[in-house]
Enzyme design. Structure first.
Site, PDB file in Angstrom:
ATOM      1  N   GLY A 239       0.827  -1.208   0.000  1.00 47.03           N
ATOM      2  CA  GLY A 239       0.000   0.000   0.000  1.00 47.03           C
ATOM      3  C   GLY A 239       0.850   1.242   0.000  1.00 47.03           C
ATOM      4  O   GLY A 239       1.925   1.274  -0.616  1.00 47.03           O
ATOM      5  N   GLY A 243       1.259   4.442   5.138  1.00 48.23           N
ATOM      6  CA  GLY A 243       0.689   3.299   5.864  1.00 48.23           C
ATOM      7  C   GLY A 243       1.759   2.288   6.233  1.00 48.23           C
ATOM      8  O   GLY A 243       1.839   1.823   7.375  1.00 48.23           O
ATOM      9  N   GLY A 244       2.609   1.956   5.266  1.00 47.64           N
ATOM     10  CA  GLY A 244       3.668   0.975   5.523  1.00 47.64           C
ATOM     11  C   GLY A 244       4.622   1.467   6.595  1.00 47.64           C
ATOM     12  O   GLY A 244       5.031   0.721   7.487  1.00 47.64           O
ATOM     13  N   GLU A 263       5.491  -3.431   1.019  1.00 45.47           N
ATOM     14  CA  GLU A 263       5.815  -2.991  -0.339  1.00 45.47           C
ATOM     15  C   GLU A 263       5.094  -1.680  -0.531  1.00 45.47           C
ATOM     16  O   GLU A 263       3.875  -1.625  -0.417  1.00 45.47           O
ATOM     17  CB  GLU A 263       5.322  -4.056  -1.323  1.00 45.47           C
ATOM     18  CG  GLU A 263       5.910  -3.888  -2.686  1.00 45.47           C
ATOM     19  CD  GLU A 263       4.895  -4.214  -3.731  1.00 45.47           C
ATOM     20  OE1 GLU A 263       4.422  -5.356  -3.777  1.00 45.47           O
ATOM     21  OE2 GLU A 263       4.570  -3.294  -4.499  1.00 45.47           O
ATOM     22  N   CYS A 300       2.239  -1.289  -8.870  1.00 44.95           N
ATOM     23  CA  CYS A 300       3.454  -0.867  -8.154  1.00 44.95           C
ATOM     24  C   CYS A 300       4.636  -0.784  -9.097  1.00 44.95           C
ATOM     25  O   CYS A 300       5.623  -0.114  -8.810  1.00 44.95           O
ATOM     26  CB  CYS A 300       3.740  -1.827  -7.016  1.00 44.95           C
ATOM     27  SG  CYS A 300       3.416  -3.528  -7.446  1.00 44.95           S
ATOM     28  N   GLU A 389       6.016   9.187  -5.919  1.00 42.22           N
ATOM     29  CA  GLU A 389       5.127   8.338  -6.720  1.00 42.22           C
ATOM     30  C   GLU A 389       3.828   9.082  -7.046  1.00 42.22           C
ATOM     31  O   GLU A 389       3.225   9.701  -6.171  1.00 42.22           O
ATOM     32  CB  GLU A 389       4.805   7.059  -5.927  1.00 42.22           C
ATOM     33  CG  GLU A 389       3.965   6.053  -6.710  1.00 42.22           C
ATOM     34  CD  GLU A 389       3.642   4.792  -5.889  1.00 42.22           C
ATOM     35  OE1 GLU A 389       3.785   3.701  -6.427  1.00 42.22           O
ATOM     36  OE2 GLU A 389       3.250   4.913  -4.712  1.00 42.22           O
TER      37      GLU A 389
HETATM   38  P1  NAP Z   1      -3.088   2.452   2.277  1.00 43.47           P
HETATM   39  O1  NAP Z   1      -3.783   3.720   2.576  1.00 43.47           O
HETATM   40  O2  NAP Z   1      -1.672   2.367   2.679  1.00 43.47           O
HETATM   41  O3  NAP Z   1      -3.937   1.274   2.963  1.00 43.47           O
HETATM   42  C1  NAP Z   1      -3.540  -0.084   2.873  1.00 43.47           C
HETATM   43  C2  NAP Z   1      -3.981  -0.809   4.139  1.00 43.47           C
HETATM   44  O4  NAP Z   1      -3.231  -0.326   5.249  1.00 43.47           O
HETATM   45  C3  NAP Z   1      -5.441  -0.571   4.498  1.00 43.47           C
HETATM   46  O5  NAP Z   1      -5.954  -1.745   5.070  1.00 43.47           O
HETATM   47  C4  NAP Z   1      -5.375   0.530   5.530  1.00 43.47           C
HETATM   48  O6  NAP Z   1      -6.466   0.492   6.411  1.00 43.47           O
HETATM   49  C5  NAP Z   1      -4.084   0.214   6.248  1.00 43.47           C
HETATM   50  N1  NAP Z   1      -3.452   1.418   6.786  1.00 43.47           N
HETATM   51  C6  NAP Z   1      -3.157   2.550   6.104  1.00 43.47           C
HETATM   52  N2  NAP Z   1      -2.579   3.444   6.919  1.00 43.47           N
HETATM   53  C7  NAP Z   1      -2.503   2.870   8.132  1.00 43.47           C
HETATM   54  C8  NAP Z   1      -2.008   3.295   9.390  1.00 43.47           C
HETATM   55  N3  NAP Z   1      -1.480   4.514   9.567  1.00 43.47           N
HETATM   56  N4  NAP Z   1      -2.103   2.450  10.427  1.00 43.47           N
HETATM   57  C9  NAP Z   1      -2.628   1.225  10.272  1.00 43.47           C
HETATM   58  N5  NAP Z   1      -3.119   0.764   9.110  1.00 43.47           N
HETATM   59  C10 NAP Z   1      -3.052   1.573   8.046  1.00 43.47           C
HETATM   60  O7  NAP Z   1      -3.126   2.127   0.739  1.00 43.47           O
HETATM   61  P2  NAP Z   1      -4.332   2.095  -0.301  1.00 43.47           P
HETATM   62  O8  NAP Z   1      -5.627   2.289   0.394  1.00 43.47           O
HETATM   63  O9  NAP Z   1      -4.188   0.863  -1.051  1.00 43.47           O
HETATM   64  O10 NAP Z   1      -4.060   3.286  -1.300  1.00 43.47           O
HETATM   65  C11 NAP Z   1      -3.681   4.579  -0.902  1.00 43.47           C
HETATM   66  C12 NAP Z   1      -2.460   5.057  -1.670  1.00 43.47           C
HETATM   67  O11 NAP Z   1      -1.393   4.112  -1.487  1.00 43.47           O
HETATM   68  C13 NAP Z   1      -2.621   5.126  -3.184  1.00 43.47           C
HETATM   69  O12 NAP Z   1      -3.185   6.318  -3.615  1.00 43.47           O
HETATM   70  C14 NAP Z   1      -1.200   4.963  -3.667  1.00 43.47           C
HETATM   71  O13 NAP Z   1      -0.549   6.196  -3.634  1.00 43.47           O
HETATM   72  C15 NAP Z   1      -0.570   4.062  -2.644  1.00 43.47           C
HETATM   73  N6  NAP Z   1      -0.490   2.659  -3.116  1.00 43.47           N
HETATM   74  C16 NAP Z   1       0.675   2.252  -3.662  1.00 43.47           C
HETATM   75  C17 NAP Z   1       0.781   0.952  -4.110  1.00 43.47           C
HETATM   76  C18 NAP Z   1       2.047   0.471  -4.704  1.00 43.47           C
HETATM   77  O14 NAP Z   1       2.099  -0.687  -5.063  1.00 43.47           O
HETATM   78  N7  NAP Z   1       3.077   1.264  -4.822  1.00 43.47           N
HETATM   79  C19 NAP Z   1      -0.285   0.056  -4.044  1.00 43.47           C
HETATM   80  C20 NAP Z   1      -1.470   0.509  -3.473  1.00 43.47           C
HETATM   81  C21 NAP Z   1      -1.540   1.816  -3.013  1.00 43.47           C
HETATM   82  P3  NAP Z   1      -7.757   1.442   6.122  1.00 43.47           P
HETATM   83  O15 NAP Z   1      -8.323   0.977   4.847  1.00 43.47           O
HETATM   84  O16 NAP Z   1      -8.633   1.241   7.263  1.00 43.47           O
HETATM   85  O17 NAP Z   1      -7.186   2.816   6.040  1.00 43.47           O
END
Ligand code: NAP
Length: 521
Positions: A239, A243-244, A263, A300, A389
């Site tokens: 993600g 978040g990571g 990742e 990604c 990104e």
């Molecule tokens: P995300 O916001 O990082 O969420 C992924 C997971 O992690 C979700 O289950 C989320 O829970 C959890 N999470 C996020 N922030 C957290 C925190 N501070 N503490 C605990 N858990 C947390 O990613 P996404 O929803 O897939 O997409 C958001 C952005 O991430 C995209 O716009 C993109 O920029 C990036 N992304 C990058 C890739 C890549 O491969 N490079 C792939 C996907 C996304 P909740 O749903 O409850 O928030």
């Protein structure tokens, strides 16, 4: 749909906050609402996983392989439900959902084959040398063992292959680790369908309850509780960088720190060299465009950065500009990702010295349109934020002298991939650049584009931070199993105390290292 969490072989009963998926193509809020688990339900899932671990880790590799293959078969029986619900929840087309499901069951079966083979365990035997001087040598034997219950966060952009029964889950289950999945709020219905398939397989194969659970709810609440729980021993995540990073920091701050395999963010630089640009610029532009726009750029491995040597770029840019102008926008995975894409592209074009080549078609709400930005290497080197990104079909083209391109490549953060296009002469002249790219990336692609990640034994889908949290690992392919193991050595152990894999008789007939030499069974 029951729309509650899977707590081992039971379903959650909590009636707390409901979360609904939204169809990104129509904006329709979808039924049913999925219930967040109570704190007690989260605790039950963890306790069941911890209780299942001693039994699950002791199962034979053949039994775990059978479990993996049964999960694959059960998922296949659900394919129509998966693509029907999946297209509505994600905006992805039926063919993509079918293809991703095939990849998901393929990787489960690949891990089963890895278990059958047994060499992945790295079993080593060194016989005792009681007469060795100055000290006698003990009998030492070692192999990999599972770490314990693993938490897997589903990815928004791969509802199958990086979600409930995706690569992280498959690699953890294969090694002997129970898995608790935190579902992604974008595709809770697909999560329920796949989790039900995993549970059916677990019951058919007589797996200990708790080998698999799936929890709904928010990352900051349910996800963080899991990552901080003392019974959890490792985490898999795909993600955002934010978040990571939050999960990495929480895991490192625990009284017992644990590894987080996250990742996160990669812009996957592509370099095109002068001779090949002179030979086939239009074909290269076509290939780059396809890679950039595939899946509305939500991969990604999307090529977010392209280096072109000054003076060689005009035919390439002419063709790419015409392709971008005619390109249609596409529905993005969810409103948050669409907004983040708009924000990221607006931030890029706000830099002085950056110009924009965009689609002439106006995107509807929820859609992202392909866009390419262009600047010179001096601008790029002066603005580190240009390396951020832009998750979607956007890329930045940087032109400059060979020295500037080499310096720019050297300034990059860690990447999942780096791609080089060149003739034999081009590549021979680019040795210094190649050395830089090998230090920066997990996979180097020659005369190809980074999208399309083969699931296989040699694949590396990883890279230095921030592309992943730990560049020594991969999240795709059988090497992903090593993330969830640790080596254990047995010293002077009686034969009957050793795992079968390390017994002299080699009853499982696996390849091992004996006294420093690789030995086939
Ligand atoms: P995300 O916001 O990082 O969420 C992924 C997971 O992690 C979700 O289950 C989320 O829970 C959890 N999470 C996020 N922030 C957290 C925190 N501070 N503490 C605990 N858990 C947390 O990613 P996404 O929803 O897939 O997409 C958001 C952005 O991430 C995209 O716009 C993109 O920029 C990036 N992304 C990058 C890739 C890549 O491969 N490079 C792939 C996907 C996304 P909740 O749903 O409850 O928030």
């Amino acid at each position: 749909m029951t729309a509650t969490s899977f707590i081992g072989y039971s379903r959650g009963v909590h009636n707390g906050p409901l979360s609904h998926a939204t169809n990104p193509a129509t904006g329709e809020v979808m039924e049913p609402g999925f219930a967040s688990p109570s704190a007690d339900e989260v605790e039950s899932a963890v306790q069941l996983a911890a209780a299942a671990f001693p039994a699950y880790r002791q199962l034979t590799a053949a039994t775990r392989a059978d479990f993996m293959r049964t999960i694959a078969s059960e998922i296949e029986t659900s394919i129509d439900a998966i693509w029907t619900r999946g297209t509505a929840e994600t905006g992805l087309p039926e063919a993509r959902l079918r293809g991703e499901t095939a990849r998901t069951v393929g990787q489960l079966r690949l891990f089963a084959a890895m278990l059958d083979d047994g060499s992945w365990l790295d079993a080593r035997i060194e016989h005792a040398q009681p007469d060795r001087t100055p000290l006698p040598k003990p009998d030492l034997r070692s192999m990999l063992r599972p770490v314990g219950p693993v938490v897997v966060f589903c990815a928004s952009n791969f509802p199958m292959a990086y979600s409930v029964a995706g690569g992280d889950t498959a690699s953890a289950l294969a090694t002997g680790c129970p898995v608790i999945v935190k579902a992604h709020s974008s595709h809770p219905g697909v999560a329920e369908i796949v989790a039900a398939a995993v549970i059916r397989a677990a019951q058919q194969c007589g797996m200990p309850e708790g080998v698999f659970s799936l929890l709904y709810g928010s990352g900051r609440d349910v996800g963080m509780t899991l990552v901080k729980h003392p019974q959890i021993k490792a985490v898999g995540f795909t993600g955002s960088r934010a978040g990571g990073r939050a999960l990495m920091d929480a895991a490192a701050a625990r009284p017992e720190p644990i590894p987080v395999y996250a990742e996160m963010s990669s812009i996957n630089p592509v370099v095109m060299l002068p001779e090949i640009l002179a030979e086939k610029a239009p074909a290269l532009a076509e290939g780059f465009f396809q890679s950039l726009t595939m899946g509305v750029g939500q991969f990604c491995t999307n090529p977010g950065l392209l280096f072109l040597p000054e003076g060689s770029e005009s035919a390439f840019l002419e063709k790419l500009t015409s392709l971008i102008h005619d390109a249609a926008p596409g529905v993005m995975l969810n409103a948050g990702i669409c907004q983040a894409y708009l924000d990221a592209t607006n931030a890029t074009v706000a830099h002085e010295g950056v110009e924009k080549i965009a689609s002439e078609k106006i995107p509807a709400p929820g859609q992202g349109a392909p866009v390419v930005f262009r600047c010179n290497a001096a601008t790029f080197l002066q603005n580190p934020t240009l390396t951020h990104e832009m998750f979607g079909p956007a890329s930045l083209i940087v032109t400059g002298t060979w020295e500037q391109i080499t310096a720019a490549a050297n300034s990059l953060e860690g990447q999942l991939t780096a791609s080089l296009h060149g003739t034999t002469n081009d590549l021979a002249a680019a040795a210094a650049l190649m050395e830089i790219l090998e230090r920066k990336a997990g996979r180097i692609v020659f005369n190809g584009f980074p999208t399309g990640v083969d699931v296989s034994h040699s694949m590396v889908h990883g890279g230095p931070y921030p592309s992943t949290s730990d560049g020594r690992s991969t999240s795709v392919g059988t090497m992903a199993a090593y993330r969830f193991c640790r080596p254990v050595a047995w010293q002077n152990a009686p034969q009957e105390q050793l795992p079968d894999e390390l017994k002299d008789a080699n009853p499982l007939r696996i390849a091992r290292m004996i006294d420093g030499k690789r030995c086939d069974p």
